[in-house]
Write a protein that holds these residues in place. Sequence first.
Motif, PDB file in Angstrom:
ATOM      1  N   ALA A  46       0.775  -1.161  -0.065  1.00  0.00           N
ATOM      2  CA  ALA A  46      -0.180  -0.049   0.110  1.00  0.00           C
ATOM      3  C   ALA A  46       0.666   1.300  -0.039  1.00  0.00           C
ATOM      4  N   LYS A  47       2.050   1.424   0.740  1.00  0.00           N
ATOM      5  CA  LYS A  47       2.753   2.316   0.931  1.00  0.00           C
ATOM      6  C   LYS A  47       3.541   2.597  -0.709  1.00  0.00           C
ATOM      7  N   LEU A  48       3.911   1.467  -1.431  1.00  0.00           N
ATOM      8  CA  LEU A  48       4.291   1.592  -2.559  1.00  0.00           C
ATOM      9  C   LEU A  48       3.443   2.476  -3.428  1.00  0.00           C
ATOM     10  N   ILE A  49       2.336   1.868  -3.334  1.00  0.00           N
ATOM     11  CA  ILE A  49       1.148   2.568  -4.288  1.00  0.00           C
ATOM     12  C   ILE A  49       0.981   3.877  -3.941  1.00  0.00           C
ATOM     13  N   LEU A  50       0.937   4.456  -2.583  1.00  0.00           N
ATOM     14  CA  LEU A  50       0.511   5.633  -2.234  1.00  0.00           C
ATOM     15  C   LEU A  50       1.616   6.498  -2.598  1.00  0.00           C
ATOM     16  N   THR A  51       2.933   6.082  -2.521  1.00  0.00           N
ATOM     17  CA  THR A  51       4.102   6.938  -3.016  1.00  0.00           C
ATOM     18  C   THR A  51       4.108   7.250  -4.576  1.00  0.00           C
ATOM     19  N   LYS A  52       3.834   5.932  -5.229  1.00  0.00           N
ATOM     20  CA  LYS A  52       3.720   6.314  -6.714  1.00  0.00           C
ATOM     21  C   LYS A  52       2.628   7.192  -6.980  1.00  0.00           C
ATOM     22  N   GLU A  53       1.626   7.331  -6.512  1.00  0.00           N
ATOM     23  CA  GLU A  53       0.515   8.251  -6.813  1.00  0.00           C
ATOM     24  C   GLU A  53       0.770   9.615  -6.161  1.00  0.00           C
ATOM     25  N   HIS A  54       1.466   9.716  -5.322  1.00  0.00           N
ATOM     26  CA  HIS A  54       1.852  10.886  -4.778  1.00  0.00           C
ATOM     27  C   HIS A  54       2.830  11.615  -5.842  1.00  0.00           C
TER      28      HIS A  54
END
Length: 72
Positions: free
Chosen positions: A51-59
Amino acid sequence: MKTLYDVQQLLEKFGIVVYVGKRIWDIEVMAMELDHLHEARLVSDKQFINAKLILTKEHRYEEHRQNNNHRA
């Protein structure tokens, strides 16, 4: 888990619905909520990291999009 929507669904399982009004802010709040869930051991390490990887990518995507919009 592959998308921001998937992360939202994970948070909603714990009664967490995030809507601040600006997508980048929503992502930041989701990341904080995810941190709290992980600290409480309510999500696994694997779920947390994914989830953190997804959020970082989206950010990063939102930052890039906003920077390009300001230049136009």
